[in-house]
Design a protein around this motif. Structure first.
Motif, PDB file in Angstrom:
ATOM      1  N   THR A 306       2.350 -16.764  -0.667  1.00 10.80           N
ATOM      2  CA  THR A 306       1.300 -15.902  -1.202  1.00 10.80           C
ATOM      3  C   THR A 306       0.249 -16.709  -1.950  1.00 10.80           C
ATOM      4  OG1 THR A 306       2.827 -14.021  -1.390  1.00 10.80           O
ATOM      5  CG2 THR A 306       0.828 -13.963  -2.750  1.00 10.80           C
ATOM      6  N   ARG A 346       8.592 -10.367  -9.571  1.00 13.83           N
ATOM      7  CA  ARG A 346       8.462  -9.269  -8.623  1.00 13.83           C
ATOM      8  C   ARG A 346       8.523  -7.935  -9.364  1.00 13.83           C
ATOM      9  NH1 ARG A 346      12.402 -13.126  -6.135  1.00 13.83           N
ATOM     10  NH2 ARG A 346      11.684 -13.988  -8.105  1.00 13.83           N
ATOM     11  N   ARG A 348       7.087  -3.451  -9.273  1.00 11.19           N
ATOM     12  CA  ARG A 348       6.524  -2.296  -8.576  1.00 11.19           C
ATOM     13  C   ARG A 348       5.494  -1.627  -9.469  1.00 11.19           C
ATOM     14  NH1 ARG A 348       7.682  -0.538  -3.991  1.00 11.19           N
ATOM     15  NH2 ARG A 348       6.671   1.452  -4.458  1.00 11.19           N
ATOM     16  N   GLU A 370      11.225  -4.072  -2.172  1.00 15.32           N
ATOM     17  CA  GLU A 370      10.819  -3.148  -3.232  1.00 15.32           C
ATOM     18  C   GLU A 370       9.514  -3.546  -3.910  1.00 15.32           C
ATOM     19  OE1 GLU A 370      14.152  -3.212  -5.841  1.00 15.32           O
ATOM     20  OE2 GLU A 370      15.464  -2.109  -4.470  1.00 15.32           O
ATOM     21  N   ASP A 372       5.765  -4.628  -4.822  1.00 12.60           N
ATOM     22  CA  ASP A 372       4.392  -4.574  -4.314  1.00 12.60           C
ATOM     23  C   ASP A 372       3.433  -5.300  -5.245  1.00 12.60           C
ATOM     24  OD1 ASP A 372       4.214  -2.780  -6.411  1.00 12.60           O
ATOM     25  OD2 ASP A 372       3.873  -1.021  -5.149  1.00 12.60           O
ATOM     26  N   ALA A 373       3.995  -6.050  -6.222  1.00 10.58           N
ATOM     27  CA  ALA A 373       3.169  -6.804  -7.153  1.00 10.58           C
ATOM     28  C   ALA A 373       3.947  -7.999  -7.670  1.00 10.58           C
ATOM     29  CB  ALA A 373       2.718  -5.926  -8.319  1.00 10.58           C
ATOM     30  N   ASP A 394      -1.511  -8.307  -6.215  1.00  6.06           N
ATOM     31  CA  ASP A 394      -1.089  -7.241  -5.311  1.00  6.06           C
ATOM     32  C   ASP A 394      -0.478  -7.859  -4.058  1.00  6.06           C
ATOM     33  OD1 ASP A 394      -0.794  -5.008  -3.761  1.00  6.06           O
ATOM     34  OD2 ASP A 394      -2.833  -4.275  -4.006  1.00  6.06           O
ATOM     35  N   ALA A 396       1.202  -5.655  -1.792  1.00  9.13           N
ATOM     36  CA  ALA A 396       1.537  -4.498  -0.965  1.00  9.13           C
ATOM     37  C   ALA A 396       1.102  -4.730   0.478  1.00  9.13           C
ATOM     38  CB  ALA A 396       0.861  -3.258  -1.523  1.00  9.13           C
TER      39      ALA A 396
END
Length: 396
Positions: A306, A346, A348, A370, A372-373, A394, A396
């Motif tokens: 990422t 990690r 959400r 699980e 998304d951030a 982000d 997601a």
């Protein structure tokens, strides 16, 4: 090579290893997800003439409240056979050119037609120029529609075509080779033996790059053998812009990426980042190719991909802002102080708040389902209470 590099310095050094790839011309219809290499300028006004925004009748506003005599009709793509004179109306449809003499469109539901006689039955337009899309109301000839380095989405493609483009100049797609390492890994769907695990990283990274403008080779797997790894790196460098190794980046007896890069004739640029997870990250060059060595734990590979792999691919493809955007949101619960490395935790987003997942184990894959951030906790950051603002990326 002593000490751990800050994340921002490592990102800057990685992107500086190679300029973006040479641009190419492609059909605008094939440009989704690509990065522009030059600005897109409008070669025409849009619309090129005043158009009706609704179905109705073109009239002169000074003739309100009527009645009118219907003297013609104009559809989209056609021009009126005559101008609209005093007390006259021309039937008009959405997208049709406004006839000369008319300055307003009255909606069809506000009038009643009886043969050529037209009378007002509703409120009418209320003001001059109502229900008209003015010439150049979207953009004018010579306007800059898109900026070099921008990513082309569906709306950008529509605007480029409307502006007159048939082709666009975009950055070339980098050729990326994925190379997983480790004796403990077996292919997906195979039953692991004692001490073995399925090889998930290659497919995960290929999936992460699927939406990016890259040509990704099917993941290749090499056992923990330095000579075999050096040979693979040397061969892949001949036909790829980026070689991504996964695993073997640390300091154990079976971690061979650094040594294999040397053996293959490459050059190490940096190693080890002040971050968690993902400390043992490697960056170097071999010929014109770049080598990016990611750690082998799935969580570590995901986070470093990422922060480093996806930005590298986007940079080579011509992006003007390749790094992931840092956003802010309040914490759902208290956050402990930071340590000696920057943490990417990690989390959400629930109810516009960041909730950290219970497990931050980089060897686990369920948190990747699980999350998304990625919540960013800087080195030495003070403890924060629930409701305080935190930076995040982000995913997601």
């Amino acid at each position: 090579m002593t000490g751990l590099l800050p994340v921002e310095e490592a990102q800057a050094r990685l992107l500086a290893l190679r300029e973006p790839l040479a641009p190419e011309n492609i059909a605008v219809s094939e440009s989704l997800g690509r990065y522009l290499s030059q600005d897109v300028m409008a070669s025409r006004d849009q619309p090129a003439a005043a158009l009706s925004a609704m179905d109705g009748y073109a009239i002169r506003f000074d003739d309100m409240p009527g009645p009118w005599t219907i003297v013609g009709e104009v559809a989209a793509g056609a021009t009126a056979a005559r101008a609209a004179g005093a007390g006259e109306a021309i039937r008009i449809f959405t997208g049709a050119m406004l006839p000369d003499g008319a300055d307003t469109v009255i909606l069809q539901e506000d009038v009643a037609a009886d043969g050529t006689a037209l009378t007002l039955t509703g409120d009418g337009p209320g003001a001059r120029r109502r229900h008209i899309r003015e010439r150049a109301g979207d953009f004018a000839q010579g306007a800059r529609l898109l900026t070099a380095g921008a990513r082309l989405n569906a709306g950008a493609i529509a605007a480029a075509i409307m502006g007159g483009a048939g082709q666009l100049r975009v950055g070339s797609r980098p050729r990326v080779a994925l190379l997983t390492t480790g004796d403990e890994l077996v292919p997906a769907g195979h039953v692991p033996g004692p001490g073995q695990i399925p090889n998930s990283n290659g497919a995960m990274l290929a999936a992460m790059l699927a939406a990016e403008p890259a040509l990704v080779s099917l993941p290749l797997h090499i056992r923990d053998d330095r000579a075999s790894l050096a040979k693979a790196i040397r061969e892949l460098a001949r036909h790829h812009d980026v070689i991504v190794t996964v695993g073997g980046a640390s300091v154990g007896d079976h971690d061979h990426v650094r040594g294999a890069l040397d053996d293959a004739g490459g050059r190490l640029d940096f190693w080890q980042i002040a971050m968690r997870p993902g400390k043992p990250l490697i960056a170097g060059t071999i010929g014109d190719a770049l080598l990016l060595g990611l750690p082998g734990n799935p969580g570590s590979a995901f986070v470093t991909a990422t922060l480093f792999l996806r930005p590298l691919v986007c940079h080579l493809a011509g992006a003007n802002s390749p790094l992931p955007a840092v956003r802010q949101a309040p914490l759902a619960a208290a956050l402990a102080p930071g340590g000696s490395r920057r943490d990417y935790l990690r989390a959400r987003i629930e109810g516009a708040k960041l909730r950290l997942l219970d497990s931050q184990d980089s060897g686990q894959t369920v948190p990747l389902i699980e999350a998304d951030a990625l919540v960013i906790r800087d080195i030495g950051a003070p403890a924060r209470d629930a409701g305080e603002i935190a930076d995040y990326i982000d995913i997601a």
